[in-house]
Design a protein around this motif. Structure first.
Motif: not given
Length: 255
Positions: A215-222
């Motif tokens: 995933l790109d970043d923690e925002g996408e993971r959220a």
């Protein structure tokens, strides 16, 4: 719950969970490092953690990767802490978020659910366009052969695909691996994420493990951490009752 408390009572098992918290998705060999214990003993400790659902495993080729599963810890929080220690909820929430973090460079999300069904029916629910439309609001369209393209198409008649990708592995009815990308990033492989569905039968139930990585970043993971539980809950309801949930679960407010 008893299995969870038993698993957490041992210092070595808590160290293994700490290791997975630091770096999720490790092999047995990697977990054995810095632990002065025979490989067989570490395996036994991991089996206890897996039986308590604190650790989930995913096979990638010949490797078996271990992932921290924070759900039982969250259940302990809800049952034994929330109603007694409300002033500390914000701190506990931070601990939960850290426990769910995957590898720092490329976040990943792992979700495990148990369904009263068969591997073949679960496979059909993941790949049949009409069935996915019934519980997902999108039709998953492909011939599901390795190397084929797949599309996640809206059911509103527009024909718009919100997700596209390639079938990386297709081992009916136990394992499906696909890449995921927005249509405008289809020609940018470095921007694609990867989703693995592992389907494992046990007597009359199936353990479905979904791993969404790169995933790109923690925002996408959220975002995927909110989306996958909702979609898979709807799938579980469809297979066990014949109907999806009465309301779309992804529409439930977060708070």
């Amino acid at each position: 719950m008893d299995k969870v408390f038993k698993a957490l009572a041992d210092e070595t098992r808590r160290r293994l969970l700490d290791r997975l918290h630091e770096n999720n998705g490790q092999t047995l060999g990697e977990l054995c490092e810095r632990i002065d214990m025979a490989r067989q003993s570490v395996t036994q400790h991991l089996a206890v953690l897996e039986a308590a659902n604190l650790v989930s495993t995913v096979r990638r080729g010949r490797e078996k990767l271990h992932y921290l599963n924070p759900v039982p810890l969250h259940e302990i929080q809800e049952r034994w802490i929330d109603k007694f220690e409300r002033p500390r909820l914000s701190a506990l929430g931070a601990v939960k978020r850290r426990a769910e973090e995957a590898m720092a460079d490329k976040p990943a999300f792992v979700y495990v659910t148990y369904i009263r069904s068969t591997p073949e029916k679960v496979w059909e629910a993941l790949t049949d366009a009409d069935l996915t439309a019934a519980y997902w609001g999108h039709r998953n369209v492909s011939d599901w052969r390795t190397g084929s393209r797949w599309e996640h198409v809206r059911t509103d008649g527009s024909g718009i695909a919100d997700v596209v990708g390639t079938v990386v592995e297709s081992e009916r009815p136990t394992r499906l691996v696909t890449t995921w990308a927005s249509p405008d990033q289809e020609d940018q492989p470095d921007r694609h994420s990867r989703v693995t569905f592992d389907i494992r039968p046990h007597a009359d139930i199936v353990r479905l493990t979904v791993t969404h990585e790169d995933l790109d970043d923690e925002g996408e993971r959220a975002d995927v951490a909110t989306g996958w539980p909702a979609v898979l809950s709807n799938l579980k309801s469809l297979l066990e009752t014949g109907s999806p949930l009465p309301q779309e679960p992804w529409q439930v407010p977060a708070s």
